[in-house]
Design a protein around this motif. Structure first.
Motif, mmCIF file in Angstrom:
data_model
loop_
_atom_site.group_PDB
_atom_site.id
_atom_site.type_symbol
_atom_site.label_atom_id
_atom_site.label_comp_id
_atom_site.label_asym_id
_atom_site.label_seq_id
_atom_site.Cartn_x
_atom_site.Cartn_y
_atom_site.Cartn_z
ATOM 1 N N MET A 1 0.764 -1.159 -0.210
ATOM 2 C CA MET A 1 0.057 -0.187 0.198
ATOM 3 C C MET A 1 1.022 1.207 0.056
ATOM 4 S SD MET A 1 -2.753 1.262 2.616
ATOM 5 C CE MET A 1 -3.817 -0.331 2.609
ATOM 6 N N LYS A 2 0.489 2.237 -0.871
ATOM 7 C CA LYS A 2 1.354 3.246 -0.901
ATOM 8 C C LYS A 2 1.042 4.138 0.298
ATOM 9 C CE LYS A 2 2.063 3.392 -5.849
ATOM 10 N NZ LYS A 2 1.879 4.233 -7.383
ATOM 11 N N MET A 3 2.069 5.033 0.404
ATOM 12 C CA MET A 3 1.884 6.035 1.745
ATOM 13 C C MET A 3 2.345 7.427 1.617
ATOM 14 S SD MET A 3 2.730 3.273 5.198
ATOM 15 C CE MET A 3 4.419 3.388 4.498
ATOM 16 N N TYR A 4 1.750 8.365 1.973
ATOM 17 C CA TYR A 4 1.869 9.870 1.601
ATOM 18 C C TYR A 4 1.924 10.649 2.826
ATOM 19 C CZ TYR A 4 0.748 8.011 -3.192
ATOM 20 O OH TYR A 4 1.043 7.445 -4.410
ATOM 21 N N GLU A 109 -6.671 2.687 -6.085
ATOM 22 C CA GLU A 109 -5.887 1.711 -5.405
ATOM 23 C C GLU A 109 -6.125 2.515 -3.883
ATOM 24 O OE1 GLU A 109 -1.583 1.673 -5.648
ATOM 25 O OE2 GLU A 109 -2.004 2.761 -7.470
ATOM 26 N N GLU A 110 -6.028 1.809 -2.972
ATOM 27 C CA GLU A 110 -6.073 2.192 -1.620
ATOM 28 C C GLU A 110 -4.472 2.653 -1.223
ATOM 29 O OE1 GLU A 110 -7.336 -0.700 1.108
ATOM 30 O OE2 GLU A 110 -9.454 -0.526 0.297
ATOM 31 N N TYR A 111 -4.651 3.729 -0.204
ATOM 32 C CA TYR A 111 -3.286 4.399 0.321
ATOM 33 C C TYR A 111 -3.504 4.884 1.635
ATOM 34 C CZ TYR A 111 -5.817 8.399 -1.253
ATOM 35 O OH TYR A 111 -7.074 9.322 -1.567
ATOM 36 N N LYS A 194 -6.996 6.264 6.072
ATOM 37 C CA LYS A 194 -7.079 5.416 4.794
ATOM 38 C C LYS A 194 -7.646 6.487 3.890
ATOM 39 C CE LYS A 194 -7.215 0.908 6.967
ATOM 40 N NZ LYS A 194 -7.964 -0.315 7.369
ATOM 41 N N SER A 195 -7.484 5.727 2.252
ATOM 42 C CA SER A 195 -7.974 6.666 1.246
ATOM 43 C C SER A 195 -9.355 6.808 1.385
ATOM 44 C CB SER A 195 -7.733 5.765 0.026
ATOM 45 O OG SER A 195 -8.175 4.438 0.140
#
Length: 264
Positions: A1-4, A109-111, A194-195
């Motif tokens: 899962m991408k993280m920002y 997609e979820e992030y 979460k997204s």
């Protein structure tokens, strides 16, 4: 899962006026740079906390005058991170600053989004890492807040908690800057979501029509009403530097700990 990561730094800093540079660049404590002791800007502690949480893609939300932030952090190469800069054209508050990021996030997609204030300190410096770990381990958790004991209940987002026998902490209520002290000693100061919540925040803001400025704590409250589950991780302390009084306390705390608040 991408993280920002999101660092909102578009505020005008009027409570510290006349300051000749961005308040997020105020030197508090020290860092080692090329083997030598150098001043450390307050915002760098949040950057380093994000790096500890393995958040490598970070958005700085700035206004057009805050070029000193860009000049110092550049593209993030020195920190082995990737920094991007988005301009908040008008001073419309924190929630609007966060919304600047939405078009740049993945659509299909979820992030995870990690959020903190770049003019604050908190302990432990691994707190964001703990928040990320907790939300990844909890499939039904949409948001996890870093909460801290405080006596400044009139200035912060006071957070009522419910803790089960296994030590899991859930947020049941948030009141931003209450007029009377609520039945809690904790305020929130950092967050991971979460997204799904980023989408909710974006849509809720589009439909918001009240004259009062929308604050992030209010969106958290609405999310709870809409079935979102918010957990919490307790931190040791949280220090703001947005006023002269708070800045003085942070500097004193820094000096008491030998000049390195984050254990550098």
């Amino acid at each position: 899962m991408k993280m920002y990561g999101i660092l909102p730094a578009a505020g005008l800093g009027t409570r510290l006026a006349p300051l000749a540079f961005s308040k997020e660049m105020f030197p508090v404590g020290y860092q080692m740079y090329k083997g030598e002791l150098r001043p450390c800007p307050v915002s760098q502690y949040l950057v380093e906390a994000m790096k500890k949480a393995e958040i490598y893609n970070v958005f700085f939300i700035i206004n057009s005058s805050k070029t000193d932030i860009l000049s110092y952090y550049l593209n993030g190469y020195r920190f082995e991170m990737n920094f991007s800069y988005l301009i908040q054209m008008e001073p419309k508050g924190m929630v609007d600053a966060i919304l600047q990021v939405t078009p740049w996030l993945p659509k299909e997609e979820e992030y995870l989004v990690t959020f903190g204030m770049p003019d604050t300190f908190f302990k432990p410096d691994t707190l964001l890492k703990l928040l990320v770990k907790k939300i990844k381990q909890s499939e039904d958790m949409d948001i996890v807040l870093g909460v801290f004991p405080t006596k400044a209940w009139h200035k912060l987002g006071m957070t009522t908690l419910k803790e089960d026998k296994d030590g899991n902490v859930q947020v049941v209520e948030i009141i931003d800057k209450p007029k009377a002290k609520p039945d809690t000693d904790y305020a929130w100061g950092a967050a991971v979501w979460k997204s799904r919540f980023q989408d909710f925040l974006t849509q809720y803001t589009k439909n918001y029509s009240k004259k009062e400025e929308l604050v992030l704590g209010d969106v958290f409250r609405e999310a709870i009403k809409n079935g979102f589950r918010i957990g919490a991780v307790k931190g040791e302390y949280y220090l703001d530097t947005g006023t002269i009084e708070d800045l003085s306390r942070a500097i004193t705390k820094m000096n008491d700990q030998g000049g390195f608040l984050s254990g550098n």
